[in-house]
Design a protein around this motif. Structure first.
Motif, short mmCIF file in Angstrom:
data_model
loop_
_atom_site.label_atom_id
_atom_site.label_comp_id
_atom_site.label_asym_id
_atom_site.label_seq_id
_atom_site.Cartn_x
_atom_site.Cartn_y
_atom_site.Cartn_z
N ALA A 111 10.31 6.80 10.79
CA ALA A 111 10.52 6.33 12.17
C ALA A 111 12.01 6.17 12.47
N SER A 112 12.74 5.63 11.50
CA SER A 112 14.17 5.44 11.67
C SER A 112 14.89 6.78 11.81
N GLY A 113 14.43 7.76 11.06
CA GLY A 113 15.03 9.09 11.15
C GLY A 113 14.79 9.74 12.50
N ILE A 114 13.60 9.54 13.04
CA ILE A 114 13.28 10.09 14.36
C ILE A 114 14.16 9.44 15.43
N ALA A 115 14.29 8.11 15.34
CA ALA A 115 15.12 7.40 16.31
C ALA A 115 16.57 7.88 16.24
N ALA A 116 17.09 8.06 15.04
CA ALA A 116 18.47 8.51 14.88
C ALA A 116 18.66 9.92 15.40
N ARG A 117 17.65 10.77 15.24
CA ARG A 117 17.76 12.16 15.69
C ARG A 117 18.05 12.24 17.18
N TYR A 118 17.44 11.32 17.93
CA TYR A 118 17.60 11.36 19.39
C TYR A 118 18.57 10.29 19.91
N GLY A 119 19.27 9.64 19.01
CA GLY A 119 20.25 8.64 19.43
C GLY A 119 19.65 7.34 19.90
N LEU A 120 18.39 7.12 19.59
CA LEU A 120 17.71 5.90 20.04
C LEU A 120 17.94 4.72 19.11
N ASP A 121 18.57 4.97 17.95
CA ASP A 121 18.92 3.87 17.06
C ASP A 121 20.09 3.06 17.62
N ALA A 122 20.79 3.65 18.59
CA ALA A 122 21.88 2.93 19.28
C ALA A 122 21.71 3.15 20.78
N ALA A 123 20.50 2.89 21.24
CA ALA A 123 20.15 3.21 22.63
C ALA A 123 20.79 2.24 23.63
N ILE A 124 21.01 2.74 24.83
CA ILE A 124 21.37 1.91 25.97
C ILE A 124 20.07 1.59 26.70
N THR A 125 19.83 0.30 26.95
CA THR A 125 18.61 -0.10 27.64
C THR A 125 18.95 -0.51 29.07
N PRO A 158 5.85 5.33 23.81
CA PRO A 158 6.42 5.76 22.52
C PRO A 158 7.06 7.14 22.57
N ALA A 159 6.66 7.98 23.51
CA ALA A 159 7.17 9.35 23.57
C ALA A 159 8.66 9.37 23.91
N VAL A 160 9.35 10.38 23.39
CA VAL A 160 10.74 10.63 23.74
C VAL A 160 10.77 11.86 24.64
N TYR A 161 11.44 11.72 25.77
CA TYR A 161 11.48 12.80 26.75
C TYR A 161 12.88 13.39 26.83
N LEU A 162 12.93 14.67 27.16
CA LEU A 162 14.18 15.31 27.51
C LEU A 162 14.34 15.16 29.02
N ALA A 163 15.36 14.45 29.44
CA ALA A 163 15.54 14.13 30.85
C ALA A 163 16.74 14.87 31.43
N LYS A 164 16.66 15.12 32.70
CA LYS A 164 17.75 15.79 33.41
C LYS A 164 18.94 14.83 33.57
N GLY A 165 20.14 15.34 33.35
CA GLY A 165 21.34 14.54 33.55
C GLY A 165 21.84 13.90 32.26
N ALA A 166 23.15 13.70 32.19
CA ALA A 166 23.77 13.05 31.03
C ALA A 166 23.69 11.54 31.22
N LEU A 167 22.50 11.00 31.07
CA LEU A 167 22.27 9.59 31.38
C LEU A 167 23.02 8.65 30.45
N HIS A 168 23.24 9.08 29.21
CA HIS A 168 24.00 8.23 28.30
C HIS A 168 25.42 8.03 28.82
N SER A 169 26.01 9.09 29.32
CA SER A 169 27.35 8.99 29.90
C SER A 169 27.33 8.19 31.19
N THR A 170 26.29 8.40 31.99
CA THR A 170 26.19 7.71 33.28
C THR A 170 26.17 6.20 33.11
N PHE A 171 25.41 5.72 32.12
CA PHE A 171 25.23 4.27 31.96
C PHE A 171 26.15 3.65 30.90
#
Length: 217
Positions: A111-125, A158-171
């Protein structure tokens, strides 16, 4: 019924069957998995966590947006871009059905590896609220390599989605970047004098003198 008629009927049946298969394939391949999730109401509060040490709280007071307990004025366009980004979210596809959430200790490493793969281990909420009630929560992982998409989780799913836009940069915004830089403004025509004092305490004043229809300094 002669053999020729039987052949024609068989051929006609095959044509109908192949046409049906072709139509079904076109319908399936042409079906879009893109989802646009739009809130019915515009949020009046945004809470951004995971960027600075303390949560960044942006609230709408009347027609203006303010920051934090001190209600600092904000740069309107910067805040409105954040509001628009959370109000309407475009999901392009499902990256994985399980974004690193697990109730099993044996699966925690995976689970930790999956979170890290998508950058969710250091997510912006980002939590959007209307009248104090949360209406949308985004957990934003990293941007893709192209910088035009990002990985997110939405509303505790629980699903991880590919979303339009660079939301990490935006927020990835700081309080200082959102605070209004204009301290005070005044019309030039209303200024009648300017006084400057140097380090030695010497003061110099320039004053406008009115003469007829025009004024001179």
């Amino acid at each position: 019924m002669n053999k020729l008629m039987v052949r024609k009927l068989i051929l006609l049946g095959l044509i109908v069957l192949l046409s049906a298969i072709y139509i079904a394939q076109v319908a399936l391949t042409g079906k879009s998995n893109i989802q646009v999730l739009t809130l019915a109401e515009e949020p009046d509060t945004l809470v951004i966590e995971g960027v600075e040490e303390n949560p960044l709280v942006i609230q709408k007071t009347g027609d203006s947006w303010t920051l934090g307990e001190n209600a600092y004025p904000t740069e309107p366009y910067s805040v409105l871009s954040l509001v628009d980004a959370v109000k309407s979210v475009t999901l392009l596809s499902v990256a994985t059905k399980n974004g690193g959430q697990s109730n099993s200790a044996s699966a925690s490493a995976v689970a930790s590896g999956i979170a890290a793969r998508y950058g969710l281990d250091a997510a912006i909420t980002v939590t959007a609220k209307v009248a104090g009630v949360p209406v949308r929560t985004l957990r934003i992982g990293k941007n893709t390599s192209t910088g035009s998409q990002s990985y997110i989780q939405i509303d505790e799913k629980p699903a991880v989605y590919l979303a339009k836009g660079a939301l990490h940069s935006t927020f990835s915004v700081l309080e200082d970047g959102l605070r209004q830089k204009k301290v005070y403004s005044v019309e030039a025509d209303n200024i009648v004098s300017v006084t400057v004092e140097n380090e030695q305490g010497e003061r110099y004043t320039v004053q406008k003198s009115a003469g007829g229809e025009s004024s001179e300094w």
